[in-house]
Design a protein around this motif. Structure first.
Motif, mmCIF file in Angstrom:
data_model
loop_
_atom_site.group_PDB
_atom_site.id
_atom_site.type_symbol
_atom_site.label_atom_id
_atom_site.label_comp_id
_atom_site.label_asym_id
_atom_site.label_seq_id
_atom_site.Cartn_x
_atom_site.Cartn_y
_atom_site.Cartn_z
ATOM 1 N N MET A 19 1.605 -34.057 -20.884
ATOM 2 C CA MET A 19 2.230 -33.818 -19.576
ATOM 3 C C MET A 19 2.468 -32.318 -19.397
ATOM 4 O O MET A 19 3.118 -31.678 -20.203
ATOM 5 C CB MET A 19 3.556 -34.568 -19.514
ATOM 6 C CG MET A 19 3.749 -35.247 -18.187
ATOM 7 S SD MET A 19 5.024 -36.505 -18.301
ATOM 8 C CE MET A 19 6.481 -35.534 -18.333
ATOM 9 N N LYS A 20 1.940 -31.789 -18.346
ATOM 10 C CA LYS A 20 1.936 -30.339 -18.184
ATOM 11 C C LYS A 20 3.344 -29.767 -17.966
ATOM 12 O O LYS A 20 3.721 -28.751 -18.522
ATOM 13 C CB LYS A 20 1.055 -29.990 -16.988
ATOM 14 C CG LYS A 20 0.817 -28.518 -16.811
ATOM 15 C CD LYS A 20 -0.255 -28.284 -15.769
ATOM 16 C CE LYS A 20 -0.449 -26.811 -15.504
ATOM 17 N NZ LYS A 20 0.579 -26.264 -14.675
ATOM 18 N N ASN A 21 4.115 -30.500 -17.172
ATOM 19 C CA ASN A 21 5.408 -29.940 -16.781
ATOM 20 C C ASN A 21 6.423 -29.964 -17.913
ATOM 21 O O ASN A 21 7.463 -29.356 -17.826
ATOM 22 C CB ASN A 21 5.968 -30.692 -15.591
ATOM 23 C CG ASN A 21 6.006 -32.171 -15.846
ATOM 24 O OD1 ASN A 21 4.979 -32.785 -16.034
ATOM 25 N ND2 ASN A 21 7.196 -32.723 -15.917
ATOM 26 N N GLU B 225 5.928 -28.666 -20.703
ATOM 27 C CA GLU B 225 5.769 -27.410 -21.434
ATOM 28 C C GLU B 225 6.945 -26.482 -21.145
ATOM 29 O O GLU B 225 7.411 -26.401 -20.029
ATOM 30 C CB GLU B 225 4.534 -26.680 -20.905
ATOM 31 C CG GLU B 225 3.333 -26.796 -21.780
ATOM 32 C CD GLU B 225 2.145 -26.189 -21.064
ATOM 33 O OE1 GLU B 225 2.290 -25.059 -20.578
ATOM 34 O OE2 GLU B 225 1.118 -26.861 -20.987
ATOM 35 N N VAL B 226 7.375 -25.792 -22.167
ATOM 36 C CA VAL B 226 8.472 -24.854 -21.968
ATOM 37 C C VAL B 226 7.887 -23.489 -21.631
ATOM 38 O O VAL B 226 6.988 -23.002 -22.302
ATOM 39 C CB VAL B 226 9.349 -24.777 -23.232
ATOM 40 C CG1 VAL B 226 10.272 -23.582 -23.151
ATOM 41 C CG2 VAL B 226 10.140 -26.050 -23.389
ATOM 42 N N VAL B 227 8.396 -22.908 -20.539
ATOM 43 C CA VAL B 227 7.900 -21.599 -20.138
ATOM 44 C C VAL B 227 8.579 -20.547 -20.997
ATOM 45 O O VAL B 227 9.795 -20.497 -21.109
ATOM 46 C CB VAL B 227 8.223 -21.339 -18.657
ATOM 47 C CG1 VAL B 227 7.681 -19.988 -18.238
ATOM 48 C CG2 VAL B 227 7.644 -22.430 -17.811
ATOM 49 N N ARG B 228 7.804 -19.673 -21.614
ATOM 50 C CA ARG B 228 8.370 -18.626 -22.467
ATOM 51 C C ARG B 228 8.398 -17.309 -21.710
ATOM 52 O O ARG B 228 7.521 -17.029 -20.909
ATOM 53 C CB ARG B 228 7.527 -18.455 -23.736
ATOM 54 C CG ARG B 228 7.664 -19.599 -24.699
ATOM 55 C CD ARG B 228 8.857 -19.414 -25.616
ATOM 56 N NE ARG B 228 9.172 -20.679 -26.252
ATOM 57 C CZ ARG B 228 10.310 -20.916 -26.884
ATOM 58 N NH1 ARG B 228 11.231 -19.994 -26.938
ATOM 59 N NH2 ARG B 228 10.529 -22.063 -27.450
ATOM 60 N N ASN B 229 9.393 -16.554 -22.043
ATOM 61 C CA ASN B 229 9.520 -15.246 -21.432
ATOM 62 C C ASN B 229 8.795 -14.252 -22.307
ATOM 63 O O ASN B 229 9.261 -13.917 -23.386
ATOM 64 C CB ASN B 229 11.004 -14.894 -21.419
ATOM 65 C CG ASN B 229 11.464 -14.644 -20.037
ATOM 66 O OD1 ASN B 229 10.687 -14.200 -19.207
ATOM 67 N ND2 ASN B 229 12.708 -14.915 -19.786
ATOM 68 N N ASP C 52 7.992 -10.976 -21.927
ATOM 69 C CA ASP C 52 8.481 -9.604 -22.060
ATOM 70 C C ASP C 52 9.938 -9.549 -22.479
ATOM 71 O O ASP C 52 10.610 -8.554 -22.312
ATOM 72 C CB ASP C 52 8.298 -8.862 -20.734
ATOM 73 C CG ASP C 52 9.068 -9.540 -19.625
ATOM 74 O OD1 ASP C 52 8.930 -10.768 -19.513
ATOM 75 O OD2 ASP C 52 9.802 -8.856 -18.899
ATOM 76 N N TYR C 53 10.408 -10.661 -23.018
ATOM 77 C CA TYR C 53 11.819 -10.715 -23.384
ATOM 78 C C TYR C 53 11.990 -10.126 -24.787
ATOM 79 O O TYR C 53 11.656 -10.751 -25.781
ATOM 80 C CB TYR C 53 12.272 -12.163 -23.347
ATOM 81 C CG TYR C 53 13.752 -12.311 -23.318
ATOM 82 C CD1 TYR C 53 14.456 -12.083 -22.149
ATOM 83 C CD2 TYR C 53 14.451 -12.648 -24.462
ATOM 84 C CE1 TYR C 53 15.800 -12.206 -22.119
ATOM 85 C CE2 TYR C 53 15.802 -12.777 -24.441
ATOM 86 C CZ TYR C 53 16.470 -12.559 -23.261
ATOM 87 O OH TYR C 53 17.815 -12.676 -23.236
ATOM 88 N N ARG D 24 17.624 -10.040 -26.553
ATOM 89 C CA ARG D 24 18.018 -11.347 -27.025
ATOM 90 C C ARG D 24 19.340 -11.295 -27.782
ATOM 91 O O ARG D 24 20.165 -12.181 -27.689
ATOM 92 C CB ARG D 24 16.923 -11.892 -27.935
ATOM 93 C CG ARG D 24 17.040 -13.350 -28.254
ATOM 94 C CD ARG D 24 15.917 -13.735 -29.148
ATOM 95 N NE ARG D 24 14.632 -13.557 -28.494
ATOM 96 C CZ ARG D 24 13.791 -14.551 -28.258
ATOM 97 N NH1 ARG D 24 14.105 -15.756 -28.606
ATOM 98 N NH2 ARG D 24 12.633 -14.326 -27.702
ATOM 99 N N PRO E 275 23.545 -9.796 -24.881
ATOM 100 C CA PRO E 275 23.483 -10.287 -23.506
ATOM 101 C C PRO E 275 23.866 -9.226 -22.480
ATOM 102 O O PRO E 275 23.494 -9.330 -21.331
ATOM 103 C CB PRO E 275 24.478 -11.445 -23.502
ATOM 104 C CG PRO E 275 25.262 -11.345 -24.745
ATOM 105 C CD PRO E 275 24.505 -10.512 -25.709
ATOM 106 N N THR F 241 20.957 -5.963 -20.418
ATOM 107 C CA THR F 241 20.363 -5.731 -19.107
ATOM 108 C C THR F 241 21.328 -4.985 -18.201
ATOM 109 O O THR F 241 20.938 -4.129 -17.432
ATOM 110 C CB THR F 241 19.969 -7.061 -18.460
ATOM 111 O OG1 THR F 241 21.051 -7.954 -18.617
ATOM 112 C CG2 THR F 241 18.721 -7.621 -19.078
ATOM 113 N N ALA G 41 25.196 -23.790 -1.565
ATOM 114 C CA ALA G 41 25.062 -24.491 -2.844
ATOM 115 C C ALA G 41 26.412 -24.563 -3.551
ATOM 116 O O ALA G 41 26.778 -25.606 -4.100
ATOM 117 C CB ALA G 41 24.039 -23.783 -3.724
#
Lengths: 302, 247
Positions: free
Chosen positions: A1-3, A5-9, A11-12, A17, A20, A23, A198
């Motif tokens: 299942m494609k969704n 997948e965990v999106v990785r950052n 350029d982080y 890390r 905090p 930034t 919201a």
């Protein structure tokens, strides 16, 4: 299942890390560098920094005691011993100017911490709630804005008696309405934005929306406005001091120094010229700093 | 789950008010995914705004889980209903970090085990914890929409209002978000009420669709009928033709 997948950052970085706050600090440093790139706002920053140094390190910078009278050296012209000359009681003008920066900063600081929160609160509340709250608050603001500020300050000081604190209150009372109007105008554009909706959908109270959402967005333009306001505050304080209603002698306030020096102005130009130049320079510096901050903080000018 | 009966709404104007919703009747079952489709200004989003409490003064009856909406406060409403907005750029506070954005609903409700819930919601939408200290402007549009969806599901609501959740996104990202919404729908037994002007998006996600035109519902069709072109109303046929001709 494609969704799944965990999106990785990608350029982080490792540094970010572990910290905090990274930034935020990086953003601050970057903004400060950007501010100093413009020569005009950089000169504003430098003069305001000098003013701060003068106020903090006044005993180290001043060559004489600002209150010490020396009747043998009355109205001495600028020399190596007395850089900016002496006044009618033989007090060193340079030292009085240096100590006067404390008075000026004290006034600016007090006025700003009164005007900022009051203006923010009144403005955001009337903008957010609208209806009768808006009407009542804005009519009160209109009343205060329609008085000539110096006259209102005069009346106030006359009622309470002269003194530095009373001058501060008088200036604060006359300078909060523009801040409130600004905050209200900002709030009106924000109150129907999606993130406020919201927050309301999450059950946030009006208080929470005002403090955590709307105030945060009003702050940049408010800081700019308050910085610009500082120039006016300095001038009004000097005017009140000049009229004898602000700081009382022997406190070395710049406006009061011009006022007393006025009687000897024709023979001893340094009594008026140096405090006058100081007032002009510092209010100019705050205006330049305000302009620089506006370019930096106001997203609309980008 | 949601039942809307003879809902009408007049937008108050400066001289005279304008009727933007007229006699809307919808009934949505638990776990269903219901679509609202129509052109701009047909009143799709207005229905959501009535449900979300942004529009006051509507007439008719709206009941959520059998409870009248007019009698539930916004605070109670927040437990059962959340919303995902069209514009992922405007839906997140630009000066809040992702951690703060996801923490806010939990803090408002006074819930404990905040960090576990935040991590779980992030994982549900396919993001990891490295996003937490970032600001929205450091994220792409699709990632922002994922955060907005995480914020909507973090309180475990039963109903999610979707206001054109994909129309501001790239086509490839649209598909990702739609797949995400489908899998969340299954895993959390959510009820969706989705607004879109894109029949393709609606047909992908929703079992039933209400077609709206100038404040009224002209037809409610099922997905199968829609796909087969088995529709009655002339306006639905026009919409369908447009959608087919674009593909």
């Amino acid at each position: 299942m494609k969704n799944a997948e965990v999106v990785r950052n990608s350029d982080y970085s490792l540094k970010a890390r572990h910290n905090p706050e990274y930034t935020r600090v990086a953003l601050f440093v970057k903004s400060f560098k950007k501010l100093c790139r413009n020569p005009l706002s950089a000169s504003g920053v430098i003069i305001v920094a000098l003013l701060l140094i003068c106020a903090i390190a006044a005993p180290l910078i001043a060559t004489h005691n600002p209150l010490e009278q020396d009747l043998a050296r009355v109205l001495a012209s600028p020399s190596l011993a007395h850089w900016f000359g002496t006044d009618e009681y033989g007090r060193d003008v340079f030292s009085r100017l240096v100590y006067g920066s404390r008075v000026t900063l004290y006034i600016i600081f007090l006025v700003t911490i009164i005007v900022g929160p009051v203006g923010l609160l009144v403005g955001t509340m009337s903008g957010y709630f609208g209806g009768w709250v808006d009407s009542v608050f804005m009519r009160i603001t209109d009343i205060f804005i329609s008085f000539p500020s110096l006259v209102l300050a005069l009346a106030f000081v006359a009622a309470l008696g002269p003194g530095l604190e009373h001058a501060v209150i008088a200036i604060a009372i006359t300078s909060w309405p523009p801040v409130a109007r600004l905050a209200r105008a900002e709030t009106l554009t924000l109150r129907n934005s999606d993130y406020v909706v919201a927050a309301q959908l999450q059950g946030a109270s009006a208080c929470r929306v005002l403090f955590h959402y709307i105030s945060l967005m009003c702050l940049p333009s408010l800081i700019v406005r308050l910085t610009m306001n500082m120039a006016t505050v300095i001038l009004t304080a000097a005017a009140l001091g000049f009229l004898g209603l602000g700081a009382q002698p022997p406190l070395p306030e710049w406006g009061a120094m011009i006022s007393t020096g006025r009687s000897y102005m024709l023979e001893s130009w340094w009594l008026v010229a140096f405090p006058g130049a100081a007032i002009m320079l510092v209010s100019l510096a705050f205006n330049l700093l305000g302009d620089g901050l506006r370019d930096l903080l106001d997203p609309r000018t980008e | 789950m949601i039942s809307i009966q003879s809902l009408s709404f007049d937008m108050p104007g400066s001289t005279k008010s304008k009727r933007i919703l007229n006699d809307i009747n919808i009934s949505i079952g638990k776990g269903e995914c219901f679509g609202l489709v129509g052109e701009s200004g047909s009143g799709k989003t207005s229905i959501l705004k009535c449900l979300a409490g942004q529009f006051q003064g509507w007439e008719g009856a709206i009941a959520i889980q059998g409870k009248s909406l007019a009698e539930t406060s916004l605070k109670e409403r927040s437990n059962t209903m959340q919303m995902v907005f069209q514009d992922p750029y405007g839906a997140l506070h630009p000066r809040h970090t992702i951690r703060k954005i996801l923490n806010e609903p939990l803090a408002i409700k006074g819930l404990s085990d905040k960090s576990e819930r935040i991590l779980k919601a992030l994982k549900d939408v396919g993001l990891d914890e490295t996003f937490l200290p970032r600001y929205p402007h450091q994220l792409s549009g699709g990632q922002r929409q994922r955060v907005a969806i995480a914020r909507a599901i973090i309180l475990d609501p039963d109903i999610i209002l979707l206001d054109e959740p994909t129309s501001a996104l790239d086509v490839s990202v649209q598909a990702e978000i739609l797949n995400l919404l489908t899998s969340l729908h299954r895993r959390h037994q959510l009820t969706y009420l989705m607004v879109s002007h894109d029949l393709g998006v609606i047909a992908h996600l929703c079992e039933r669709v209400a077609v709206m035109k100038s404040g009224e519902i002209v037809e409610v069709v099922s997905r199968d009928d829609l796909v087969e072109g088995n529709v009655a109303h002339a306006y639905t046929k026009v919409l369908l033709q447009h959608a087919l001709s674009r593909e």
